[in-house]
Design a protein around this motif. Structure first.
Motif, PDB file in Angstrom:
ATOM      1  N   ALA A 264       3.447  -0.651  -0.218  1.00 10.75           N
ATOM      2  CA  ALA A 264       2.704   0.552   0.133  1.00 10.75           C
ATOM      3  C   ALA A 264       2.572   1.492  -1.065  1.00 10.75           C
ATOM      4  O   ALA A 264       1.509   2.090  -1.292  1.00 10.75           O
ATOM      5  N   ILE A 265       3.642   1.621  -1.848  1.00 11.43           N
ATOM      6  CA  ILE A 265       3.600   2.489  -3.028  1.00 11.43           C
ATOM      7  C   ILE A 265       2.583   1.962  -4.038  1.00 11.43           C
ATOM      8  O   ILE A 265       1.787   2.720  -4.590  1.00 11.43           O
ATOM      9  N   PHE A 266       2.612   0.657  -4.271  1.00 12.89           N
ATOM     10  CA  PHE A 266       1.646   0.068  -5.196  1.00 12.89           C
ATOM     11  C   PHE A 266       0.214   0.225  -4.673  1.00 12.89           C
ATOM     12  O   PHE A 266      -0.710   0.556  -5.427  1.00 12.89           O
ATOM     13  N   LEU A 267       0.028  -0.006  -3.371  1.00 16.58           N
ATOM     14  CA  LEU A 267      -1.327   0.063  -2.815  1.00 16.58           C
ATOM     15  C   LEU A 267      -1.867   1.493  -2.869  1.00 16.58           C
ATOM     16  O   LEU A 267      -3.081   1.690  -3.056  1.00 16.58           O
ATOM     17  N   ASP A 268      -0.997   2.488  -2.722  1.00 15.64           N
ATOM     18  CA  ASP A 268      -1.435   3.881  -2.866  1.00 15.64           C
ATOM     19  C   ASP A 268      -2.132   4.100  -4.200  1.00 15.64           C
ATOM     20  O   ASP A 268      -3.136   4.821  -4.288  1.00 15.64           O
ATOM     21  N   VAL A 269      -1.598   3.503  -5.246  1.00 17.68           N
ATOM     22  CA  VAL A 269      -2.151   3.676  -6.587  1.00 17.68           C
ATOM     23  C   VAL A 269      -3.381   2.800  -6.799  1.00 17.68           C
ATOM     24  O   VAL A 269      -4.372   3.216  -7.397  1.00 17.68           O
ATOM     25  N   MET A 270      -3.345   1.581  -6.286  1.00 14.02           N
ATOM     26  CA  MET A 270      -4.396   0.609  -6.578  1.00 14.02           C
ATOM     27  C   MET A 270      -5.679   0.854  -5.807  1.00 14.02           C
ATOM     28  O   MET A 270      -6.775   0.573  -6.296  1.00 14.02           O
ATOM     29  N   ALA A 271      -5.588   1.378  -4.583  1.00  9.77           N
ATOM     30  CA  ALA A 271      -6.769   1.538  -3.736  1.00  9.77           C
ATOM     31  C   ALA A 271      -7.637   2.690  -4.210  1.00  9.77           C
ATOM     32  O   ALA A 271      -7.177   3.612  -4.885  1.00  9.77           O
ATOM     33  N   GLY A 272      -8.906   2.630  -3.857  1.00 10.25           N
ATOM     34  CA  GLY A 272      -9.806   3.734  -4.157  1.00 10.25           C
ATOM     35  C   GLY A 272     -11.168   3.273  -4.633  1.00 10.25           C
ATOM     36  O   GLY A 272     -11.305   2.208  -5.239  1.00 10.25           O
ATOM     37  N   PHE A 273     -12.170   4.078  -4.350  1.00 11.86           N
ATOM     38  CA  PHE A 273     -13.543   3.742  -4.734  1.00 11.86           C
ATOM     39  C   PHE A 273     -13.679   3.714  -6.252  1.00 11.86           C
ATOM     40  O   PHE A 273     -13.134   4.559  -6.960  1.00 11.86           O
ATOM     41  N   ASP A 274     -14.427   2.742  -6.743  1.00 13.67           N
ATOM     42  CA  ASP A 274     -14.673   2.610  -8.177  1.00 13.67           C
ATOM     43  C   ASP A 274     -16.164   2.384  -8.392  1.00 13.67           C
ATOM     44  O   ASP A 274     -16.706   1.343  -8.014  1.00 13.67           O
ATOM     45  N   PRO A 275     -16.854   3.322  -9.022  1.00 14.36           N
ATOM     46  CA  PRO A 275     -18.296   3.153  -9.250  1.00 14.36           C
ATOM     47  C   PRO A 275     -18.620   1.992 -10.184  1.00 14.36           C
ATOM     48  O   PRO A 275     -19.774   1.549 -10.228  1.00 14.36           O
ATOM     49  N   ASN A 276     -17.616   1.485 -10.899  1.00  5.34           N
ATOM     50  CA  ASN A 276     -17.845   0.352 -11.794  1.00  5.34           C
ATOM     51  C   ASN A 276     -17.749  -0.995 -11.096  1.00  5.34           C
ATOM     52  O   ASN A 276     -17.951  -2.030 -11.726  1.00  5.34           O
ATOM     53  N   ASP A 277     -17.414  -0.981  -9.803  1.00  3.20           N
ATOM     54  CA  ASP A 277     -17.351  -2.208  -9.019  1.00  3.20           C
ATOM     55  C   ASP A 277     -18.421  -2.133  -7.935  1.00  3.20           C
ATOM     56  O   ASP A 277     -18.321  -1.310  -7.022  1.00  3.20           O
ATOM     57  N   PRO A 278     -19.460  -2.972  -8.006  1.00  4.38           N
ATOM     58  CA  PRO A 278     -20.550  -2.884  -7.030  1.00  4.38           C
ATOM     59  C   PRO A 278     -20.118  -3.174  -5.603  1.00  4.38           C
ATOM     60  O   PRO A 278     -20.826  -2.804  -4.661  1.00  4.38           O
ATOM     61  N   ASN A 279     -18.980  -3.840  -5.423  1.00  4.19           N
ATOM     62  CA  ASN A 279     -18.504  -4.152  -4.078  1.00  4.19           C
ATOM     63  C   ASN A 279     -17.457  -3.162  -3.578  1.00  4.19           C
ATOM     64  O   ASN A 279     -16.924  -3.324  -2.480  1.00  4.19           O
ATOM     65  N   SER A 280     -17.156  -2.144  -4.366  1.00  7.51           N
ATOM     66  CA  SER A 280     -16.161  -1.155  -3.963  1.00  7.51           C
ATOM     67  C   SER A 280     -16.677  -0.348  -2.781  1.00  7.51           C
ATOM     68  O   SER A 280     -17.842   0.061  -2.747  1.00  7.51           O
ATOM     69  N   SER A 281     -15.805  -0.121  -1.808  1.00  6.04           N
ATOM     70  CA  SER A 281     -16.219   0.530  -0.569  1.00  6.04           C
ATOM     71  C   SER A 281     -15.902   2.018  -0.585  1.00  6.04           C
ATOM     72  O   SER A 281     -14.825   2.435  -1.017  1.00  6.04           O
TER      73      SER A 281
END
Length: 510
Positions: A264-281
């Motif tokens: 959960a701690i790692f996912l808190d940091v890793m998740a999030g929208f990224d405009p550089n990824d066309p599939n990012s939600s």
């Protein structure tokens, strides 16, 4: 010394030593193969939280922990072969910076100073990113993948780039260039893949976690066969910018760790929208994944799918998953039998694998493969076979499978109107021998590919051991963006059992 003047144990040095290591392990020359006996947890911090508390109390420095891990890597790497490059000087320098920051009152958060490893398909600036292949042996990264930048900004210390199935092709943990990764529970057995080196390093106590990727099971498989935790997030939750692709429509990235709170701690940091990824939600919850970990499962409904969840699995796996369902029930969850026709024989898992995953893999790599002299040797046998199979799929077949996806997704999502999660084994078997036949590694597709195809999140957590002492994992699958609920369920199970606290014979004790 590598090309940047850093003291990186390079892929060239690894290549020079692969043959001897593989022969010694295969011959049992280290005397550590055979049935594994779980060991008690030793004195080093066994979680991100415990390490952070030690750093902040002054009882342990980041540099001391990093050096301890590097010492253990030097001792165990000839047995495990988990790394392609080891970043000794860079890691120690970063660790010293993190210690200095804490001393000056600068705290980056829960991952401040935490040593991690990185699968060698994530771009890490100033390192070779080989994607596990001799064909890419000299491929230098000049920037960080988004996920790596986030982990660095959060304070992580990267101690090495890990071995993997070449181009993430397969779940065996075998590699014809850098040598096979070995399971620390039994060196003759597979660690799972393709995030094999990352999983093995975590299971052997050589770090506290790291990012993996999961297209058709490459996080869930090593988590299950190595007795650790892993999560395949909802497609689009974690950026894939700077991650070498396997299949554009099925790829995800997520963390592997020793316990659910660390995930959960790692996912808190890793998740999030990224405009550089066309599939990012954009449709992402921003509540911390750690917030509800202690809420338990009382009142939640967990589904066992008839003629699926407990079908075509080995007896020890069935026994462990049934016992896990009983544990959830004892904690207050309602276990219900459900019917999901798509999972009960309607979905053709082999066709999904070949007509989507392998078709897209051929589109990504096929032209380069076919234009490369001596390609079969440079890319390896699994990639060679995958390219051949993918090139045999027609565009019409591929588009037909993709067109079916919305209907399949709608039908599967209906399940979550009556249950909060689906319970299955992570895999139908424990870890096979490294030299097992391809069909032994392919059996698990029934529990991995459907949820890759539908982009649903799933968490893998240890739930038992076979009579031979090999780990068994369960899988909880939820609706899109329900990672927090899945982690909450897995945390309750973990707290009620001790499977995740067991350690293999090869484990860093400091």
């Amino acid at each position: 010394m590598n090309d940047n003047g850093n003291n990186e144990w390079s892929r060239r040095e690894m290549l020079a030593g692969v043959s001897g290591v593989a022969l010694a392990v295969g011959a049992g020359g280290f005397g550590l193969s055979g049935t594994a006996n779980a060991q008690p947890t030793p004195g080093l911090p066994q979680s991100v939280t415990a390490a952070g508390e030690a750093f902040r109390s002054g009882s342990l420095s980041c540099r001391e922990l990093t050096q301890t891990y590097l010492n253990c890597i030097a001792e165990f790497e000839p047995k495990l072969n988990a790394f392609i490059s080891i970043l000794n000087d860079e890691a120690l320098a970063t660790a010293e910076e993190r210690d200095a920051e804490l001393a000056a009152g600068q705290d980056r958060g829960p991952l401040h100073g935490i040593p991690i490893v990185v699968k060698d398909l994530f771009e890490v600036a100033g390192t070779f990113t080989t994607v596990g292949s001799e064909a890419f042996a000299d491929r230098m990264s000049d920037s960080d993948a988004t996920i790596i930048r986030k982990l660095k900004d959060a304070g992580c210390v990267i101690i090495g780039k890990t071995n993997m199935n070449a181009f993430a092709a397969g779940v065996s943990g075998t590699n014809s260039t850098f040598g096979d990764v070995h399971n620390p529970w039994d060196l003759e057995r597979s660690p799972g893949g393709s995030s094999s080196g990352t999983g093995a390093a975590i299971a052997a106590g050589l770090c506290l976690g790291g990012p993996g990727t999961d297209t058709g099971g490459s996080i869930r498989v090593p988590a299950s066969w190595l007795g650790i935790a892993g999560i395949r997030p909802t497609s689009g939750l974690v950026s894939l910018n700077g991650v070498y692709p396997r299949s554009h429509s099925l790829d995800t990235a997520g963390p592997l760790a020793r316990n659910i709170r660390d995930l959960a701690i790692f996912l808190d940091v890793m998740a999030g929208f990224d405009p550089n990824d066309p599939n990012s939600s954009l449709a992402q919850p921003r509540l911390s994944y750690t917030k509800n970990l202690d809420k338990g499962v009382k009142g939640l409904r967990i589904g066992l799918v008839e003629n699926y969840s407990l079908t075509d699995i080995d007896a020890p796996v069935e026994e462990s998953v049934r016992a896990a369902a009983d544990t959830f029930a004892s904690l207050g969850a309602e276990i219900v039998n459900i019917k999901v026709p798509l999972l009960q024989g309607q979905l053709n898992y082999a066709a999904l694998f070949s007509e989507i995953l392998l078709y897209e893999f051929n589109q990504i790599l096929g032209d380069q493969f076919r234009s490369t002299p001596d390609a079969e040797r440079l890319f390896g046998p699994i990639v060679t076979s995958n390219i051949a199979d993918g090139s045999a799929v027609t565009r019409e077949q591929y588009e037909a499978r993709i067109a079916e996806r919305p209907g399949v997704l709608a039908e599967i999502k209906e399940v979550f109107e009556s249950v909060d999660a689906i319970l299955t084994p992570s895999l139908p078997t424990t870890a096979p021998l490294l030299n097992a036949a391809a069909q032994d590694f392919g059996r698990g597709r029934q529990f991995t590919i459907p949820f890759s195809y539908t982009g649903l999140p799933s968490v893998a957590v240890p739930c038992g051991f076979s009579p031979e002492g090999m780990p068994i994992g369960l899988q909880l699958v939820g609706d899109h963006f329900q990672e927090g609920l899945l982690l909450q369920m897995a945390a309750a199970f973990e707290a009620a059992t001790d499977f995740g606290m067991q350690r293999p014979p090869i484990f860093c004790k400091g």
